[in-house]
Scaffold this motif. Structure first.
Motif, mmCIF file in Angstrom:
data_model
loop_
_atom_site.group_PDB
_atom_site.id
_atom_site.type_symbol
_atom_site.label_atom_id
_atom_site.label_comp_id
_atom_site.label_asym_id
_atom_site.label_seq_id
_atom_site.Cartn_x
_atom_site.Cartn_y
_atom_site.Cartn_z
ATOM 1 N N ARG A 197 0.807 -1.221 0.000
ATOM 2 C CA ARG A 197 0.000 0.000 0.000
ATOM 3 C C ARG A 197 0.842 1.274 0.000
ATOM 4 O O ARG A 197 0.477 2.281 -0.624
ATOM 5 C CB ARG A 197 -0.963 -0.003 1.193
ATOM 6 N N LYS A 198 1.991 1.256 0.693
ATOM 7 C CA LYS A 198 2.809 2.461 0.736
ATOM 8 C C LYS A 198 3.687 2.608 -0.498
ATOM 9 O O LYS A 198 4.336 3.643 -0.671
ATOM 10 C CB LYS A 198 3.654 2.483 2.012
ATOM 11 N N ARG A 199 3.715 1.582 -1.341
ATOM 12 C CA ARG A 199 4.316 1.750 -2.663
ATOM 13 C C ARG A 199 3.312 2.411 -3.600
ATOM 14 O O ARG A 199 3.697 3.154 -4.497
ATOM 15 C CB ARG A 199 4.750 0.396 -3.233
ATOM 16 N N LEU A 200 2.035 2.116 -3.378
ATOM 17 C CA LEU A 200 0.997 2.755 -4.188
ATOM 18 C C LEU A 200 0.904 4.236 -3.836
ATOM 19 O O LEU A 200 0.904 5.097 -4.717
ATOM 20 C CB LEU A 200 -0.351 2.069 -3.952
ATOM 21 N N PHE A 201 0.818 4.517 -2.546
ATOM 22 C CA PHE A 201 0.795 5.890 -2.037
ATOM 23 C C PHE A 201 1.664 5.946 -0.795
ATOM 24 O O PHE A 201 1.348 5.320 0.217
ATOM 25 C CB PHE A 201 -0.638 6.325 -1.681
ATOM 26 N N PRO A 256 1.900 2.747 -8.975
ATOM 27 C CA PRO A 256 2.733 3.007 -7.786
ATOM 28 C C PRO A 256 3.338 4.405 -7.843
ATOM 29 O O PRO A 256 3.731 4.880 -8.914
ATOM 30 C CB PRO A 256 3.812 1.921 -7.888
ATOM 31 N N GLU A 257 3.410 5.050 -6.706
ATOM 32 C CA GLU A 257 3.796 6.462 -6.664
ATOM 33 C C GLU A 257 5.143 6.739 -7.314
ATOM 34 O O GLU A 257 5.289 7.713 -8.063
ATOM 35 C CB GLU A 257 3.808 6.956 -5.215
ATOM 36 N N ILE A 258 6.137 5.895 -7.089
ATOM 37 C CA ILE A 258 7.456 6.169 -7.645
ATOM 38 C C ILE A 258 7.435 6.116 -9.176
ATOM 39 O O ILE A 258 8.126 6.884 -9.851
ATOM 40 C CB ILE A 258 8.510 5.189 -7.067
ATOM 41 N N ILE A 259 6.615 5.231 -9.743
ATOM 42 C CA ILE A 259 6.487 5.152 -11.196
ATOM 43 C C ILE A 259 5.694 6.344 -11.721
ATOM 44 O O ILE A 259 6.058 6.952 -12.735
ATOM 45 C CB ILE A 259 5.837 3.823 -11.619
#
Length: 337
Positions: A21-25, A44-47
């Protein structure tokens, strides 16, 4: 994961998505909202941040080659906004790079979740406009080469009173306009007059896309979207004719008042709607590059385009494809260095 148990039914949110979940946001614990579909479809947020940075590079190149004011940012059209992962990433860029994000989705609840999520990330309310509409209809009937065409198939901006926080236009049956967490959510009547680049992240058919194997994903059979492209509005009834689908091998099926649009036709529609054919297409890691190239030719792309693998923790997660004149000019300039 971090040891916190998944509070959701596993039939709705699988443990593997909860653990990520924290990779998504990154700021998930601050009140991020996701619906069932978004758990497996949000970028995912980094992408998402990387895509926004790359898009900014292409727009800088356009300003250089077309002698455009350096302080003018571009307007990004996010065609399948969902809960806002990419729209937020675009809006985080400085105004002189990306000035406005138009976030489209058919589902107003998703748009409300996206507005909540944008608030958590501190996005200024005037940086994103959320539109409840069929993105394919908007691209096909409202924009040509990045310019808004008011008339047949699109609605007049005169129907909206900017001073109203909530309005329903009974004559045209447009979606009501509301202010949610400071952000405006409305219908096609609040579209901007121009757009610079279209971002496509359509449904891939659910998590089962990976079962197609290496290079097994083809945008013609595996991206199928029901669209209200023939919907009635305050103008004449809209009908597709042969000129609408010329040069496209993808199948268009009539389903009552809707159409089934495949990924190839989606690309063609976006190409015609965007300024200088600038389209960014977010695709699964097992996309078949050869078939995608054929689809690009049918969409009348003349120059080169880039397929970029998005890697997290040493594993390819997705592929982002950059089309259009701005992309071609940037790649050509890099080749000369």
């Amino acid at each position: 994961g971090d040891g916190i148990l998944n509070p959701h039914p596993k039939s709705k949110v699988a443990d593997k998505y909860w653990a990520q979940r924290k990779r998504l946001f990154r700021r998930y614990d601050e009140g991020i909202q996701l619906d069932e579909e978004s758990w497996y479809s949000v970028t995912p947020e980094i992408i998402a941040d990387h895509i926004a940075m790359r898009m900014e590079q292409f727009m800088i190149q356009r300003r250089i080659t077309d002698n455009i004011d350096a302080s003018a940012g571009c307007i990004v059209f996010d065609a399948f906004c969902g809960c806002g992962g990419n729209a937020i990433a675009f809006a985080k860029r400085p105004r002189n790079q990306i000035s406005l994000v138009i976030a489209i989705d058919k589902d107003r609840e998703k748009l409300r979740m996206a507005a909540n999520n944008a608030r958590i990330y501190g996005i200024p309310p005037d940086k994103i406009i959320f539109i409840e509409a069929d993105a394919i209809h908007v691209m096909k009937k409202c924009y040509v080469a990045g310019k808004l065409t008011v008339g047949k198939g699109c609605c007049s901006k005169a129907n909206f009173n900017e001073d109203s926080s909530m309005q329903t236009n009974e004559r045209t049956n447009l979606p009501s306009t509301e202010i949610c967490h400071g952000f405006k959510i409305g219908g096609m009547h609040i579209l901007p007059s121009t757009i610079d680049v279209i971002f496509l992240s359509p449904p891939w058919g659910g998590p089962s896309y990976i079962e197609l194997g290496t290079s097994g994903f083809d945008i013609v059979p595996h991206i199928q979207i029901q669209s209200d492209i023939c919907q009635k509005d305050d103008g004449p009834t809209i009908e597709l004719d042969e000129s609408d689908i010329s040069g496209v091998s993808g199948e268009v099926k009539n389903i009552g008042t809707k159409e089934n649009i495949d990924g190839e036709m989606l690309l063609k529609i976006a190409t015609e709607a965007s300024r200088q054919q600038n389209v960014v297409f977010f695709l699964p890691r097992n996309i078949n590059g050869i078939s995608l190239g054929r689809s690009a030719l049918k969409a009348e792309y003349k120059g080169i385009f880039e397929m970029e693998q998005n890697v997290m923790n040493g594993k390819t997660k997705t592929v982002t494809t950059y089309f259009g004149n701005s992309c071609a000019k940037l790649l050509a300039s890099l080749d000369k260095k």
